[in-house]
Design a protein around this motif. Structure first.
Motif, PDB file in Angstrom:
ATOM      1  N   VAL A  27     -60.582 -59.221 -24.540  1.00  0.00           N
ATOM      2  CA  VAL A  27     -61.955 -58.798 -24.344  1.00  0.00           C
ATOM      3  C   VAL A  27     -62.332 -57.841 -25.470  1.00  0.00           C
ATOM      4  O   VAL A  27     -61.566 -56.955 -25.833  1.00  0.00           O
ATOM      5  CB  VAL A  27     -62.100 -58.102 -22.972  1.00  0.00           C
ATOM      6  N   LYS A  28     -63.525 -58.029 -26.040  1.00  0.00           N
ATOM      7  CA  LYS A  28     -63.983 -57.197 -27.145  1.00  0.00           C
ATOM      8  C   LYS A  28     -64.168 -55.750 -26.710  1.00  0.00           C
ATOM      9  O   LYS A  28     -64.637 -55.475 -25.612  1.00  0.00           O
ATOM     10  CB  LYS A  28     -65.327 -57.698 -27.658  1.00  0.00           C
ATOM     11  N   LEU A  29     -63.847 -54.838 -27.601  1.00  0.00           N
ATOM     12  CA  LEU A  29     -64.066 -53.420 -27.367  1.00  0.00           C
ATOM     13  C   LEU A  29     -65.568 -53.153 -27.443  1.00  0.00           C
ATOM     14  O   LEU A  29     -66.243 -53.611 -28.356  1.00  0.00           O
ATOM     15  CB  LEU A  29     -63.328 -52.592 -28.406  1.00  0.00           C
ATOM     16  N   GLY A  30     -66.084 -52.453 -26.460  1.00  0.00           N
ATOM     17  CA  GLY A  30     -67.511 -52.160 -26.412  1.00  0.00           C
ATOM     18  C   GLY A  30     -68.279 -53.098 -25.501  1.00  0.00           C
ATOM     19  O   GLY A  30     -69.485 -53.000 -25.379  1.00  0.00           O
ATOM     20  N   SER A  31     -67.564 -54.011 -24.836  1.00  0.00           N
ATOM     21  CA  SER A  31     -68.214 -54.919 -23.891  1.00  0.00           C
ATOM     22  C   SER A  31     -68.203 -54.277 -22.502  1.00  0.00           C
ATOM     23  O   SER A  31     -67.666 -53.197 -22.297  1.00  0.00           O
ATOM     24  CB  SER A  31     -67.500 -56.266 -23.864  1.00  0.00           C
ATOM     25  N   GLU A  32     -68.787 -54.959 -21.544  1.00  0.00           N
ATOM     26  CA  GLU A  32     -68.877 -54.406 -20.196  1.00  0.00           C
ATOM     27  C   GLU A  32     -67.508 -54.295 -19.539  1.00  0.00           C
ATOM     28  O   GLU A  32     -67.245 -53.359 -18.784  1.00  0.00           O
ATOM     29  CB  GLU A  32     -69.801 -55.281 -19.356  1.00  0.00           C
ATOM     30  N   ASN A  56     -77.364 -50.662 -30.158  1.00  0.00           N
ATOM     31  CA  ASN A  56     -76.466 -51.692 -30.698  1.00  0.00           C
ATOM     32  C   ASN A  56     -75.956 -52.650 -29.629  1.00  0.00           C
ATOM     33  O   ASN A  56     -75.140 -53.517 -29.926  1.00  0.00           O
ATOM     34  CB  ASN A  56     -75.285 -51.031 -31.408  1.00  0.00           C
ATOM     35  N   GLY A  57     -76.407 -52.499 -28.388  1.00  0.00           N
ATOM     36  CA  GLY A  57     -76.014 -53.421 -27.327  1.00  0.00           C
ATOM     37  C   GLY A  57     -74.572 -53.280 -26.889  1.00  0.00           C
ATOM     38  O   GLY A  57     -73.939 -54.262 -26.511  1.00  0.00           O
ATOM     39  N   LEU A  58     -74.043 -52.074 -26.934  1.00  0.00           N
ATOM     40  CA  LEU A  58     -72.660 -51.833 -26.543  1.00  0.00           C
ATOM     41  C   LEU A  58     -72.614 -51.106 -25.206  1.00  0.00           C
ATOM     42  O   LEU A  58     -73.637 -50.650 -24.693  1.00  0.00           O
ATOM     43  CB  LEU A  58     -71.958 -50.983 -27.612  1.00  0.00           C
ATOM     44  N   ASN A  73     -64.611 -42.026 -32.651  1.00  0.00           N
ATOM     45  CA  ASN A  73     -64.001 -42.922 -33.632  1.00  0.00           C
ATOM     46  C   ASN A  73     -64.197 -44.393 -33.285  1.00  0.00           C
ATOM     47  O   ASN A  73     -64.452 -45.207 -34.170  1.00  0.00           O
ATOM     48  CB  ASN A  73     -62.502 -42.631 -33.766  1.00  0.00           C
ATOM     49  N   GLU A  74     -64.073 -44.751 -32.016  1.00  0.00           N
ATOM     50  CA  GLU A  74     -64.220 -46.152 -31.616  1.00  0.00           C
ATOM     51  C   GLU A  74     -65.610 -46.669 -31.954  1.00  0.00           C
ATOM     52  O   GLU A  74     -65.764 -47.788 -32.427  1.00  0.00           O
ATOM     53  CB  GLU A  74     -63.953 -46.303 -30.121  1.00  0.00           C
ATOM     54  N   LEU A  75     -66.624 -45.840 -31.734  1.00  0.00           N
ATOM     55  CA  LEU A  75     -67.997 -46.231 -32.035  1.00  0.00           C
ATOM     56  C   LEU A  75     -68.211 -46.371 -33.536  1.00  0.00           C
ATOM     57  O   LEU A  75     -68.821 -47.338 -33.996  1.00  0.00           O
ATOM     58  CB  LEU A  75     -68.974 -45.211 -31.453  1.00  0.00           C
ATOM     59  N   SER A  76     -67.692 -45.435 -34.319  1.00  0.00           N
ATOM     60  CA  SER A  76     -67.887 -45.498 -35.769  1.00  0.00           C
ATOM     61  C   SER A  76     -67.174 -46.697 -36.381  1.00  0.00           C
ATOM     62  O   SER A  76     -67.660 -47.287 -37.345  1.00  0.00           O
ATOM     63  CB  SER A  76     -67.435 -44.207 -36.427  1.00  0.00           C
ATOM     64  N   VAL A  77     -66.035 -47.085 -35.826  1.00  0.00           N
ATOM     65  CA  VAL A  77     -65.316 -48.257 -36.336  1.00  0.00           C
ATOM     66  C   VAL A  77     -66.129 -49.527 -36.096  1.00  0.00           C
ATOM     67  O   VAL A  77     -66.252 -50.383 -36.974  1.00  0.00           O
ATOM     68  CB  VAL A  77     -63.919 -48.368 -35.678  1.00  0.00           C
ATOM     69  N   ILE A  78     -66.725 -49.650 -34.904  1.00  0.00           N
ATOM     70  CA  ILE A  78     -67.508 -50.851 -34.594  1.00  0.00           C
ATOM     71  C   ILE A  78     -68.783 -50.903 -35.426  1.00  0.00           C
ATOM     72  O   ILE A  78     -69.170 -51.964 -35.932  1.00  0.00           O
ATOM     73  CB  ILE A  78     -67.823 -50.906 -33.087  1.00  0.00           C
ATOM     74  N   LEU A  79     -69.437 -49.753 -35.617  1.00  0.00           N
ATOM     75  CA  LEU A  79     -70.699 -49.741 -36.364  1.00  0.00           C
ATOM     76  C   LEU A  79     -70.498 -49.913 -37.858  1.00  0.00           C
ATOM     77  O   LEU A  79     -71.362 -50.464 -38.542  1.00  0.00           O
ATOM     78  CB  LEU A  79     -71.450 -48.437 -36.092  1.00  0.00           C
ATOM     79  N   ASN A  80     -69.377 -49.472 -38.398  1.00  0.00           N
ATOM     80  CA  ASN A  80     -69.128 -49.544 -39.844  1.00  0.00           C
ATOM     81  C   ASN A  80     -68.176 -50.668 -40.217  1.00  0.00           C
ATOM     82  O   ASN A  80     -67.485 -50.583 -41.226  1.00  0.00           O
ATOM     83  CB  ASN A  80     -68.572 -48.208 -40.345  1.00  0.00           C
ATOM     84  N   LYS A  81     -68.148 -51.731 -39.417  1.00  0.00           N
ATOM     85  CA  LYS A  81     -67.266 -52.857 -39.698  1.00  0.00           C
ATOM     86  C   LYS A  81     -67.718 -53.538 -40.991  1.00  0.00           C
ATOM     87  O   LYS A  81     -68.894 -53.870 -41.137  1.00  0.00           O
ATOM     88  CB  LYS A  81     -67.311 -53.864 -38.560  1.00  0.00           C
ATOM     89  N   PRO A  82     -66.822 -53.718 -41.956  1.00  0.00           N
ATOM     90  CA  PRO A  82     -67.227 -54.355 -43.208  1.00  0.00           C
ATOM     91  C   PRO A  82     -67.543 -55.829 -42.989  1.00  0.00           C
ATOM     92  O   PRO A  82     -66.859 -56.535 -42.252  1.00  0.00           O
ATOM     93  CB  PRO A  82     -66.000 -54.186 -44.117  1.00  0.00           C
ATOM     94  N   ALA A  83     -68.592 -56.267 -43.633  1.00  0.00           N
ATOM     95  CA  ALA A  83     -68.992 -57.668 -43.522  1.00  0.00           C
ATOM     96  C   ALA A  83     -68.696 -58.366 -44.842  1.00  0.00           C
ATOM     97  O   ALA A  83     -69.108 -57.900 -45.905  1.00  0.00           O
ATOM     98  CB  ALA A  83     -70.474 -57.774 -43.206  1.00  0.00           C
ATOM     99  N   THR A  84     -67.960 -59.446 -44.778  1.00  0.00           N
ATOM    100  CA  THR A  84     -67.654 -60.219 -45.968  1.00  0.00           C
ATOM    101  C   THR A  84     -68.740 -61.267 -46.142  1.00  0.00           C
ATOM    102  O   THR A  84     -68.898 -62.146 -45.306  1.00  0.00           O
ATOM    103  CB  THR A  84     -66.284 -60.905 -45.837  1.00  0.00           C
TER     104      THR A  84
END
Length: 109
Positions: A27-32, A56-58, A73-84
């Motif tokens: 299950v994804k982190l930040g889901s219900e 952000n719908g989290l 930290n968990e929130l900043s990691v999800i929001l700053n995820k690098p996009a390729t």
């Protein structure tokens, strides 16, 4: 399981179960089902973080703890995820555009 195969033949389903092949994704982190756990120092900061999470719908559990340091930290990691992003998909034998130095077929292909 039925004996449709010859004796001694490996059943693929049983093989996946034995080796730990995960048929159900985590299950994804930040889901219900798996919300973020965030700690803040003040009520104002809690409102800021809750609006950021909602925009952000989290989903998150935000707790106020004046004695400990702020931990988001968990929130900043999800929001700053690098996009390729690729302008065009390289051919199989060209170097990968992510900068790893490997061929595209061995890296991101």
């Amino acid at each position: 399981m039925h004996d449709l195969y010859y004796k001694g033949r490996i059943h693929t389903r049983v093989n996946h179960v034995k080796t730990g092949y995960n048929t159900k994704r985590t299950v994804k982190l930040g889901s219900e089902k798996n919300p973020l756990t965030l700690f803040v120092n003040s009520d104002e900061r809690k409102l800021e973080v809750e609006t950021l999470v909602a925009d952000n719908g989290l989903f998150a559990h935000v707790t106020i703890d004046n004695t400990a340091d702020e931990n988001i930290n968990e929130l900043s990691v999800i929001l700053n995820k690098p996009a390729t992003r690729f302008e065009k998909t390289p051919n199989r034998n060209e170097p990968c555009s992510c900068g790893s130095g490997k061929k595209y077929k061995k890296c991101c292909g």
